[in-house]
Enzyme design. Sequence first.
Site, PDB file in Angstrom:
ATOM      1  N   LYS A 274       4.501 -13.111 -13.600  1.00  0.00           N
ATOM      2  CA  LYS A 274       3.187 -12.771 -13.045  1.00  0.00           C
ATOM      3  C   LYS A 274       2.183 -13.892 -13.341  1.00  0.00           C
ATOM      4  O   LYS A 274       1.347 -14.228 -12.507  1.00  0.00           O
ATOM      5  CB  LYS A 274       2.710 -11.425 -13.613  1.00  0.00           C
ATOM      6  CG  LYS A 274       3.561 -10.257 -13.110  1.00  0.00           C
ATOM      7  CD  LYS A 274       3.101  -8.915 -13.653  1.00  0.00           C
ATOM      8  CE  LYS A 274       3.970  -7.799 -13.075  1.00  0.00           C
ATOM      9  NZ  LYS A 274       3.533  -6.453 -13.446  1.00  0.00           N
TER      10      LYS A 274
ATOM     11  N   ALA B  97       0.810  -1.232   0.000  1.00  0.00           N
ATOM     12  CA  ALA B  97       0.000   0.000   0.000  1.00  0.00           C
ATOM     13  C   ALA B  97       0.838   1.274   0.000  1.00  0.00           C
ATOM     14  O   ALA B  97       0.356   2.334  -0.375  1.00  0.00           O
ATOM     15  CB  ALA B  97      -0.939  -0.006   1.213  1.00  0.00           C
TER      16      ALA B  97
ATOM     17  N   GLY C 122       3.460   1.758  -1.847  1.00  0.00           N
ATOM     18  CA  GLY C 122       4.125   1.914  -3.136  1.00  0.00           C
ATOM     19  C   GLY C 122       3.355   2.838  -4.078  1.00  0.00           C
ATOM     20  O   GLY C 122       2.302   3.378  -3.725  1.00  0.00           O
TER      21      GLY C 122
HETATM   22  N1  LIG Z   1       2.224  -0.279 -16.058  1.00  0.00           N
HETATM   23  C1  LIG Z   1       3.422   0.223 -15.802  1.00  0.00           C
HETATM   24  O1  LIG Z   1       3.955   1.009 -16.584  1.00  0.00           O
HETATM   25  C2  LIG Z   1       4.099  -0.140 -14.505  1.00  0.00           C
HETATM   26  C3  LIG Z   1       5.229   0.583 -14.097  1.00  0.00           C
HETATM   27  C4  LIG Z   1       5.811   0.243 -12.878  1.00  0.00           C
HETATM   28  C5  LIG Z   1       5.276  -0.791 -12.104  1.00  0.00           C
HETATM   29  N2  LIG Z   1       4.197  -1.477 -12.565  1.00  0.00           N
HETATM   30  C6  LIG Z   1       3.629  -2.632 -11.808  1.00  0.00           C
HETATM   31  O2  LIG Z   1       2.972  -2.147 -10.638  1.00  0.00           O
HETATM   32  C7  LIG Z   1       3.121  -3.118  -9.596  1.00  0.00           C
HETATM   33  C8  LIG Z   1       3.647  -2.424  -8.348  1.00  0.00           C
HETATM   34  O3  LIG Z   1       4.851  -1.753  -8.664  1.00  0.00           O
HETATM   35  P1  LIG Z   1       5.204  -0.328  -8.021  1.00  0.00           P
HETATM   36  O4  LIG Z   1       6.286   0.285  -8.867  1.00  0.00           O
HETATM   37  O5  LIG Z   1       3.953   0.438  -7.758  1.00  0.00           O
HETATM   38  O6  LIG Z   1       5.838  -0.812  -6.630  1.00  0.00           O
HETATM   39  P2  LIG Z   1       6.636   0.044  -5.553  1.00  0.00           P
HETATM   40  O7  LIG Z   1       6.281   1.484  -5.647  1.00  0.00           O
HETATM   41  O8  LIG Z   1       8.094  -0.323  -5.631  1.00  0.00           O
HETATM   42  O9  LIG Z   1       6.042  -0.522  -4.183  1.00  0.00           O
HETATM   43  C9  LIG Z   1       6.339  -1.821  -3.735  1.00  0.00           C
HETATM   44  C10 LIG Z   1       5.518  -2.100  -2.480  1.00  0.00           C
HETATM   45  O10 LIG Z   1       5.851  -3.427  -2.033  1.00  0.00           O
HETATM   46  C11 LIG Z   1       6.082  -3.375  -0.649  1.00  0.00           C
HETATM   47  N3  LIG Z   1       7.031  -4.395  -0.243  1.00  0.00           N
HETATM   48  C12 LIG Z   1       8.336  -4.501  -0.602  1.00  0.00           C
HETATM   49  N4  LIG Z   1       8.904  -5.567  -0.017  1.00  0.00           N
HETATM   50  C13 LIG Z   1       7.934  -6.147   0.736  1.00  0.00           C
HETATM   51  C14 LIG Z   1       7.905  -7.284   1.578  1.00  0.00           C
HETATM   52  N5  LIG Z   1       8.986  -8.053   1.754  1.00  0.00           N
HETATM   53  N6  LIG Z   1       6.740  -7.588   2.185  1.00  0.00           N
HETATM   54  C15 LIG Z   1       5.641  -6.828   2.005  1.00  0.00           C
HETATM   55  N7  LIG Z   1       5.597  -5.727   1.218  1.00  0.00           N
HETATM   56  C16 LIG Z   1       6.747  -5.393   0.590  1.00  0.00           C
HETATM   57  C17 LIG Z   1       6.629  -1.993  -0.384  1.00  0.00           C
HETATM   58  O11 LIG Z   1       6.336  -1.680   0.958  1.00  0.00           O
HETATM   59  P3  LIG Z   1       7.337  -1.071   2.040  1.00  0.00           P
HETATM   60  O12 LIG Z   1       8.672  -0.875   1.374  1.00  0.00           O
HETATM   61  O13 LIG Z   1       6.685   0.193   2.480  1.00  0.00           O
HETATM   62  O14 LIG Z   1       7.373  -2.125   3.104  1.00  0.00           O
HETATM   63  C18 LIG Z   1       5.818  -1.138  -1.350  1.00  0.00           C
HETATM   64  O15 LIG Z   1       4.602  -0.754  -0.742  1.00  0.00           O
HETATM   65  C19 LIG Z   1       4.048  -4.218 -10.123  1.00  0.00           C
HETATM   66  O16 LIG Z   1       3.281  -5.306 -10.557  1.00  0.00           O
HETATM   67  C20 LIG Z   1       4.726  -3.549 -11.300  1.00  0.00           C
HETATM   68  O17 LIG Z   1       5.104  -4.468 -12.310  1.00  0.00           O
HETATM   69  C21 LIG Z   1       3.586  -1.162 -13.739  1.00  0.00           C
END
Ligand SMILES: NC(=O)c1ccc[n+]([C@@H]2O[C@H](COP(=O)([O-])OP(=O)(O)OC[C@H]3O[C@@H](n4cnc5c(N)ncnc54)[C@H](OP(=O)(O)O)[C@@H]3O)[C@@H](O)[C@H]2O)c1
Length: 271
Positions: free
Chosen positions: A127, A12, A14
């Site tokens: 995925k 949440a 992220g």
């Molecule tokens: N469509 C697109 O262009 C695009 C671009 C980028 C990403 N995405 C996709 O969006 C999705 C999310 O990516 P994002 O970039 O939004 O992620 P992000 O900002 O890096 O956030 C990752 C989240 O995962 C949590 N996390 C990390 N390690 C963890 C652990 N060991 N246990 C529990 N929680 C953990 C982090 O929480 P804390 O660090 O606060 O604990 C953070 O809330 C992915 O599927 C990605 O492929 C899509």
Amino acid sequence: MSPKIRVAIAGASGITGSSVMNALLATPEIFEVTALVRPSSLGKDVFVEYPQRGLVIKADELDGPAGVIAQVLAGIDVIISCMTLRQMEEEITLITAAYEAGVSRYVPSFFGPGCPPRGVMLAREMKEDMLDHVKRLYLPYTIIDVGWWYQLSLPPLPSGNVRAKEELSTTQIVGDGTNPWALVDNRDIGNEMWTQIDVYESWGGVTGESITRNLITNKEILQIISEGEAEMAHGDLESAAMLKLGMAQYKYLLGIRGDNTPEHAKSPVLF
Ligand SMILES: NC(=O)c1ccc[n+]([C@@H]2O[C@H](COP(=O)([O-])OP(=O)(O)OC[C@H]3O[C@@H](n4cnc5c(N)ncnc54)[C@H](OP(=O)(O)O)[C@@H]3O)[C@@H](O)[C@H]2O)c1
């Protein structure tokens, strides 16, 4: 009055997770929102401030035994994962826990461009591997393809006023740049079709800056994919090889194959 839908979000804090969380918290009459937070992240601003907006916090490591996590999930109707592929093992455990807790619907962390399940992108295949686990458990699911973030689509400006992470962004024009693909603002869910040439022209017009057009050909991308695949034989998710391969495969998907369209994302997503 109908009972509230109890939604738990993993990831949440992220970029994707906070967008989803904000949208759900905006309708408190429909949703009760819980963040599944690893204990080391409890001090983050979002988890200190958002309980005032109704956010429920549940702290637990997601790499623990699924049975323990299932107890934390008691009473939750829907789980939305917004973690990354680096947390694939945690997500697999969360899926098992969701099943054991009797959760009604699971939304795995897809949130990517429209893409065939196998044979085009390693990231998508990973995925899909997670989704296979959901299917093996007959856990009802929804997958959401959102398109490509426009936040990763704007080239850097010569003035330096806007920079872009070269390694993360599609800052090269793929092929001739005329292939339209779905762009989404990562704070939203709707998307629009844009070509790279249109993005560059619009961006140059708005900023008044002359933006260099760096081109990459189909042949060059395929060469990078082939090198990346070979390097990944010795690499892991954290490696430079994964980034190299992943970004080249995204470029190929978006700019050459043209999979990332609303039509392709509309293939059946409900189970
Ligand atoms: N469509 C697109 O262009 C695009 C671009 C980028 C990403 N995405 C996709 O969006 C999705 C999310 O990516 P994002 O970039 O939004 O992620 P992000 O900002 O890096 O956030 C990752 C989240 O995962 C949590 N996390 C990390 N390690 C963890 C652990 N060991 N246990 C529990 N929680 C953990 C982090 O929480 P804390 O660090 O606060 O604990 C953070 O809330 C992915 O599927 C990605 O492929 C899509």
